[in-house]
Write an enzyme that holds these catalytic residues in place. Structure first.
Site, short mmCIF file in Angstrom:
data_model
loop_
_atom_site.label_atom_id
_atom_site.label_comp_id
_atom_site.label_asym_id
_atom_site.label_seq_id
_atom_site.Cartn_x
_atom_site.Cartn_y
_atom_site.Cartn_z
N LYS A 14 57.87 24.47 -12.30
CA LYS A 14 59.28 24.93 -12.28
C LYS A 14 59.88 24.81 -13.68
CE LYS A 14 59.46 23.92 -7.42
NZ LYS A 14 60.24 23.73 -6.23
N HIS A 103 59.24 33.54 -5.81
CA HIS A 103 59.51 32.17 -5.34
C HIS A 103 60.92 32.12 -4.75
CE1 HIS A 103 60.28 27.87 -5.34
NE2 HIS A 103 58.96 27.70 -5.37
N GLU A 152 55.86 29.32 1.76
CA GLU A 152 56.67 28.12 1.52
C GLU A 152 57.98 28.21 2.32
OE1 GLU A 152 55.49 26.44 -2.73
OE2 GLU A 152 57.14 27.85 -2.87
N SER A 190 56.64 20.36 -0.33
CA SER A 190 56.48 18.91 -0.17
C SER A 190 55.04 18.48 0.09
CB SER A 190 57.40 18.40 0.94
OG SER A 190 58.76 18.61 0.58
P1 PGA Z 1 57.66 20.98 -3.87
O1 PGA Z 1 57.79 22.48 -4.41
O2 PGA Z 1 56.20 20.64 -3.84
O3 PGA Z 1 58.42 20.14 -4.86
O4 PGA Z 1 58.25 20.96 -2.51
C1 PGA Z 1 56.92 23.46 -4.00
C2 PGA Z 1 57.27 24.79 -4.63
O5 PGA Z 1 58.46 25.15 -4.64
O6 PGA Z 1 56.37 25.52 -5.11
#
Ligand code: PGA
Length: 228
Positions: A14, A103, A152, A190
């Protein structure tokens, strides 16, 4: 873990890390080849901010790490008068092989529409970059040419509450049917070293997307070790 199919691990940093911080991450992880076993069935993709792609390419090469570079976004246009954009050709030139498209944070904070995302997929395919197309559910429109989906559910992203594995498997099944033969479906939201095997063992899941747990090299190393 004894899984015979090829598994994908997609790290998504990110909007995190300076060049120096990326360098420390690579250095810390540099010894992992001694610690982990067979990586042949594993495709490790690091999706980093644009500013880190060039230094990361050099670092990954120098440390001979089995990591493939991915971008987190791409311009919906080719080269030209599009101030602030990064084109598919520029990414290709840096040695990038994958690009995340759509995303949920891009859809939410940057108002990316289905049409914009379709154009981004078209641009990536024209330069032979592989799109990793993100979807929130089984109904999200999928542009032509997409072969890899990252499922996701919004509630699971960054919340510490991963999806229910049975539900994830059901949705992944539907997504796979939509992709057709050789389609690949990954789960993200997560995921960490403790819950990852719940997802990697699912019939219709081919890998995981890892956000927060990929920022810390030791946590990420743990994930790679468990998957190998
Ligand atoms: P996270 O993010 O593992 O922090 O939940 C996953 C993503 O958004 O790709």
């Amino acid at each position: 873990m004894t899984i015979t199919k090829k598994l994908f691990i997609v790290a998504n940093w990110k909007c995190n890390k300076t060049v120096g911080e990326a360098e420390s991450w690579i250095k810390e992880i540099g010894n992992w080849k001694l610690e982990i076993g067979d990586l042949q069935n594993l495709e490790i993709i690091l999706c980093a901010p644009f500013t880190l792609l060039y230094p990361l390419k050099t670092l990954i090469t120098n440390y001979k790490l089995p990591i493939t570079l991915g971008a987190q976004d791409i311009s919906p246009f080719p080269d030209g008068a599009y101030t602030g954009e990064i084109s598919a050709r520029m990414l290709k030139d840096l040695g990038v092989e994958y690009v995340m498209i759509g995303h949920s944070e891009r859809r939410k904070y940057f108002a990316e529409t289905d049409q914009i995302l379709t154009n981004k997929v078209r641009e990536s395919l024209e330069q032979n970059l592989v799109p990793i197309f993100c979807v929130n559910d089984a109904q999200t429109p999928i542009p032509d040419g997409v072969k890899i989906l990252l499922y996701e559910p919004s509630f699971a992203i960054g919340s510490g509450k991963a999806g229910d594995p049975n539900e994830v498997n059901e949705i992944a099944k539907k997504l796979k049917e939509r992709l057709g033969e050789n389609g690949i479906v990954l789960y993200g939201g997560s995921v960490n070293s403790e819950n990852m095997s719940l997802f990697l063992n699912l019939e219709y899941i081919d890998g995981i997307g890892v956000g927060s747990a990929s920022l810390d090299p030791q946590k990420f190393l743990e994930i790679v070790k468990n998957a190998s």
